[in-house]
Motif scaffolding. Structure first.
Motif, PDB file in Angstrom:
ATOM      1  N   ALA A 129       0.818  -1.211   0.000  1.00 44.83           N
ATOM      2  CA  ALA A 129       0.000   0.000   0.000  1.00 44.83           C
ATOM      3  C   ALA A 129       0.852   1.262   0.000  1.00 44.83           C
ATOM      4  O   ALA A 129       0.317   2.368  -0.009  1.00 44.83           O
ATOM      5  N   SER A 130       2.170   1.108  -0.021  1.00 47.64           N
ATOM      6  CA  SER A 130       3.070   2.246   0.164  1.00 47.64           C
ATOM      7  C   SER A 130       2.864   3.357  -0.854  1.00 47.64           C
ATOM      8  O   SER A 130       2.911   4.542  -0.509  1.00 47.64           O
ATOM      9  N   GLY A 131       2.651   3.007  -2.122  1.00 48.20           N
ATOM     10  CA  GLY A 131       2.484   4.032  -3.151  1.00 48.20           C
ATOM     11  C   GLY A 131       1.247   4.867  -2.923  1.00 48.20           C
ATOM     12  O   GLY A 131       1.278   6.102  -3.017  1.00 48.20           O
ATOM     13  N   ALA A 132       0.121   4.199  -2.605  1.00 47.11           N
ATOM     14  CA  ALA A 132      -1.121   4.919  -2.334  1.00 47.11           C
ATOM     15  C   ALA A 132      -0.997   5.759  -1.063  1.00 47.11           C
ATOM     16  O   ALA A 132      -1.465   6.906  -1.011  1.00 47.11           O
ATOM     17  N   ILE A 133      -0.356   5.208  -0.047  1.00 48.45           N
ATOM     18  CA  ILE A 133      -0.177   5.951   1.205  1.00 48.45           C
ATOM     19  C   ILE A 133       0.764   7.125   0.991  1.00 48.45           C
ATOM     20  O   ILE A 133       0.580   8.201   1.576  1.00 48.45           O
ATOM     21  N   ALA A 134       1.761   6.955   0.126  1.00 41.54           N
ATOM     22  CA  ALA A 134       2.624   8.085  -0.231  1.00 41.54           C
ATOM     23  C   ALA A 134       1.797   9.200  -0.863  1.00 41.54           C
ATOM     24  O   ALA A 134       2.056  10.390  -0.646  1.00 41.54           O
ATOM     25  N   GLY A 135       0.788   8.818  -1.661  1.00 41.77           N
ATOM     26  CA  GLY A 135      -0.118   9.819  -2.223  1.00 41.77           C
ATOM     27  C   GLY A 135      -0.863  10.566  -1.138  1.00 41.77           C
ATOM     28  O   GLY A 135      -1.037  11.790  -1.199  1.00 41.77           O
ATOM     29  N   VAL A 136      -1.305   9.849  -0.107  1.00 47.45           N
ATOM     30  CA  VAL A 136      -1.974  10.476   1.035  1.00 47.45           C
ATOM     31  C   VAL A 136      -1.016  11.434   1.751  1.00 47.45           C
ATOM     32  O   VAL A 136      -1.396  12.543   2.145  1.00 47.45           O
ATOM     33  N   LEU A 137       0.238  11.021   1.905  1.00 44.79           N
ATOM     34  CA  LEU A 137       1.240  11.886   2.543  1.00 44.79           C
ATOM     35  C   LEU A 137       1.460  13.152   1.723  1.00 44.79           C
ATOM     36  O   LEU A 137       1.600  14.247   2.283  1.00 44.79           O
ATOM     37  N   GLY A 138       1.508  13.008   0.396  1.00 46.85           N
ATOM     38  CA  GLY A 138       1.662  14.176  -0.452  1.00 46.85           C
ATOM     39  C   GLY A 138       0.486  15.119  -0.311  1.00 46.85           C
ATOM     40  O   GLY A 138       0.651  16.351  -0.271  1.00 46.85           O
ATOM     41  N   GLY A 139      -0.729  14.565  -0.215  1.00 49.88           N
ATOM     42  CA  GLY A 139      -1.906  15.390  -0.009  1.00 49.88           C
ATOM     43  C   GLY A 139      -1.877  16.099   1.328  1.00 49.88           C
ATOM     44  O   GLY A 139      -2.198  17.294   1.431  1.00 49.88           O
ATOM     45  N   TYR A 140      -1.481  15.385   2.376  1.00 52.96           N
ATOM     46  CA  TYR A 140      -1.370  15.971   3.717  1.00 52.96           C
ATOM     47  C   TYR A 140      -0.328  17.087   3.725  1.00 52.96           C
ATOM     48  O   TYR A 140      -0.521  18.135   4.343  1.00 52.96           O
ATOM     49  N   PHE A 141       0.767  16.864   3.036  1.00 50.93           N
ATOM     50  CA  PHE A 141       1.859  17.847   2.956  1.00 50.93           C
ATOM     51  C   PHE A 141       1.351  19.186   2.426  1.00 50.93           C
ATOM     52  O   PHE A 141       1.757  20.248   2.910  1.00 50.93           O
ATOM     53  N   VAL A 142       0.446  19.148   1.458  1.00 52.56           N
ATOM     54  CA  VAL A 142      -0.100  20.370   0.870  1.00 52.56           C
ATOM     55  C   VAL A 142      -1.199  20.968   1.746  1.00 52.56           C
ATOM     56  O   VAL A 142      -1.260  22.188   1.946  1.00 52.56           O
ATOM     57  N   LEU A 143      -2.065  20.119   2.287  1.00 52.17           N
ATOM     58  CA  LEU A 143      -3.225  20.607   3.030  1.00 52.17           C
ATOM     59  C   LEU A 143      -2.911  21.044   4.453  1.00 52.17           C
ATOM     60  O   LEU A 143      -3.525  21.975   4.973  1.00 52.17           O
ATOM     61  N   PHE A 144      -1.966  20.370   5.095  1.00 52.22           N
ATOM     62  CA  PHE A 144      -1.716  20.619   6.517  1.00 52.22           C
ATOM     63  C   PHE A 144      -0.224  20.825   6.806  1.00 52.22           C
ATOM     64  O   PHE A 144       0.348  20.158   7.670  1.00 52.22           O
ATOM     65  N   PRO A 145       0.424  21.764   6.126  1.00 54.92           N
ATOM     66  CA  PRO A 145       1.869  21.924   6.333  1.00 54.92           C
ATOM     67  C   PRO A 145       2.240  22.383   7.744  1.00 54.92           C
ATOM     68  O   PRO A 145       3.355  22.142   8.205  1.00 54.92           O
ATOM     69  N   HIS A 146       1.304  23.035   8.430  1.00 57.91           N
ATOM     70  CA  HIS A 146       1.612  23.575   9.754  1.00 57.91           C
ATOM     71  C   HIS A 146       1.126  22.682  10.888  1.00 57.91           C
ATOM     72  O   HIS A 146       1.245  23.052  12.059  1.00 57.91           O
ATOM     73  N   ALA A 147       0.554  21.526  10.548  1.00 63.72           N
ATOM     74  CA  ALA A 147       0.205  20.556  11.589  1.00 63.72           C
ATOM     75  C   ALA A 147       1.482  20.095  12.280  1.00 63.72           C
ATOM     76  O   ALA A 147       2.576  20.176  11.721  1.00 63.72           O
ATOM     77  N   ARG A 148       1.313  19.598  13.483  1.00 63.80           N
ATOM     78  CA  ARG A 148       2.474  19.114  14.231  1.00 63.80           C
ATOM     79  C   ARG A 148       2.327  17.615  14.468  1.00 63.80           C
ATOM     80  O   ARG A 148       1.265  17.139  14.869  1.00 63.80           O
ATOM     81  N   VAL A 149       3.409  16.910  14.210  1.00 63.85           N
ATOM     82  CA  VAL A 149       3.408  15.448  14.293  1.00 63.85           C
ATOM     83  C   VAL A 149       4.247  15.018  15.490  1.00 63.85           C
ATOM     84  O   VAL A 149       5.448  15.329  15.560  1.00 63.85           O
ATOM     85  N   LEU A 150       3.607  14.351  16.450  1.00 58.86           N
ATOM     86  CA  LEU A 150       4.347  13.804  17.580  1.00 58.86           C
ATOM     87  C   LEU A 150       5.182  12.637  17.067  1.00 58.86           C
ATOM     88  O   LEU A 150       4.643  11.664  16.531  1.00 58.86           O
ATOM     89  N   THR A 151       6.488  12.736  17.233  1.00 58.44           N
ATOM     90  CA  THR A 151       7.406  11.812  16.552  1.00 58.44           C
ATOM     91  C   THR A 151       8.373  11.176  17.544  1.00 58.44           C
ATOM     92  O   THR A 151       8.956  11.864  18.387  1.00 58.44           O
ATOM     93  N   LEU A 152       8.535   9.879  17.424  1.00 64.79           N
ATOM     94  CA  LEU A 152       9.517   9.157  18.226  1.00 64.79           C
ATOM     95  C   LEU A 152      10.801   9.051  17.410  1.00 64.79           C
ATOM     96  O   LEU A 152      10.786   8.566  16.275  1.00 64.79           O
ATOM     97  N   ILE A 153      11.895   9.520  18.009  1.00 65.91           N
ATOM     98  CA  ILE A 153      13.187   9.498  17.320  1.00 65.91           C
ATOM     99  C   ILE A 153      14.182   8.698  18.159  1.00 65.91           C
ATOM    100  O   ILE A 153      14.655   9.175  19.193  1.00 65.91           O
ATOM    101  N   PRO A 154      14.505   7.460  17.757  1.00 63.26           N
ATOM    102  CA  PRO A 154      15.514   6.684  18.480  1.00 63.26           C
ATOM    103  C   PRO A 154      16.923   7.141  18.081  1.00 63.26           C
ATOM    104  O   PRO A 154      17.254   7.186  16.895  1.00 63.26           O
ATOM    105  N   ILE A 155      17.721   7.500  19.066  1.00 63.12           N
ATOM    106  CA  ILE A 155      19.112   7.911  18.827  1.00 63.12           C
ATOM    107  C   ILE A 155      20.003   6.978  19.644  1.00 63.12           C
ATOM    108  O   ILE A 155      20.158   7.164  20.847  1.00 63.12           O
TER     109      ILE A 155
END
Length: 213
Positions: A129-155
Motif C-alpha cells: 500500500a506504500s504508493g497509495a499511502i505516499a499519495g496520502v502523505l503528499g496530499g497531507y503535505f499540501v493541506l496541513f503543512p503547519h500541523a504538528r506530528v508527535l514523533t519518536l526518534i531513536p538515537i
C-alpha cells in the motif's frame, strides 16, 4: 523517525481510512497464514512490470488494485498502516469519503506505473500500500503543512519524543525516498513508487478537496 499522532482531530469518522486498514489487515493475516505458499499469492496478485507491458493496462488494472492490499512482511504492513492511520483521516476529512477513496486508488496506480516504467523488464512482483499511502502523505503535505506530528526518534540507546511540523516531517520523509532511490543498489523496496505517489498526491490533492476550513 516514527510518527505517533498529529494534532488535528478529525471532524468526521474516517470510514474509508478505517475500512482500508481493516481490508489490509485481513489480507495480511491471510497471507501470513499461508506460510511458504505466500510467495505464490504474491506472484499471482502482485504487479509484475514485464507482464503489464505484455498484456497492457486493461489486463493489469485488477492486479494493480489487489497488489495495493498485499505486503511482504510485518514491518512493511505495520509501518504502512501506521502512516495511513495518522495521516489518512485528515485528508479524508477534507475530501469526503468517495473522493478520498478515488484519490487513494488513483495515486496508488500512478505510483505503480512510476515503478513499472522505471524497470519495464522486471519479473519481480510489486506489492504494498506504500504508493497509495505516499499519495496520502503528499496530499497531507499540501493541506496541513503547519500541523504538528508527535514523533519518536531513536538515537542509539536514547529515545526522543518531539513535535515536528508536518512540512518538515513529510519533507524529510520524501527526501529519504529520493536518497534511497539514488544511492541504493539492488533493493527490494520500490522507492520510486513512493516518490511517484507522493508527487501525484501533492499535485492532485486540490482537485479532490471538497471541504475547507
Amino acid at each position: 523517525m516514527i510518527p505517533l499522532k498529529d494534532n488535528i482531530p478529525s471532524r468526521r469518522f474516517p470510514l474509508v481510512t478505517v475500512t482500508l486498514i481493516i481490508i489490509n489487515t485481513l489480507a495480511w493475516l491471510f497471507e501470513w497464514s499461508l506460510g511458504p505458499a505466500m510467495e505464490n499469492l504474491i506472484f499471482t496478485f502482485g504487479v509484475t512490470p514485464a507482464e503489464l507491458f505484455n498484456y497492457g493496462l486493461d489486463g493489469q488494472l485488477l492486479l494493480m488494485t489487489t497488489a495495493m492490499f498485499l505486503h511482504g512482511g510485518w514491518l512493511h504492513f505495520l509501518s504502512n498502516m501506521l502512516y495511513l492511520w495518522i495521516f489518512g483521516d485528515n485528508v479524508e476529512d477534507r475530501m469526503g469519503k468517495f473522493r478520498f477513496l478515488l484519490f487513494y486508488l488513483l495515486t496508488g496506480y500512478i505510483a505503480t506505473l512510476t515503478h513499472v516504467f522505471s524497470d519495464p523488464t522486471s519479473t519481480s512482483p510489486l506489492i504494498g500500500a506504500s504508493g497509495a499511502i505516499a499519495g496520502v502523505l503528499g496530499g497531507y503535505f499540501v493541506l496541513f503543512p503547519h500541523a504538528r506530528v508527535l514523533t519518536l526518534i531513536p538515537i542509539f540507546i536514547f529515545i526522543q519524543v518531539i513535535h515536528i511540523p508536518a512540512l518538515y516531517f513529510l519533507g524529510f520523509w520524501f527526501l529519504l525516498q529520493i536518497l534511497n532511490q539514488t544511492f541504493q543498489g539492488a533493493q527490494s523496496v520500490a522507492f520510486l513508487a513512493h516518490i511517484g505517489g507522493f508527487v501525484a498526491g501533492a499535485l492532485m490533492v486540490k482537485l479532490f478537496q471538497k471541504y475547507r476550513d
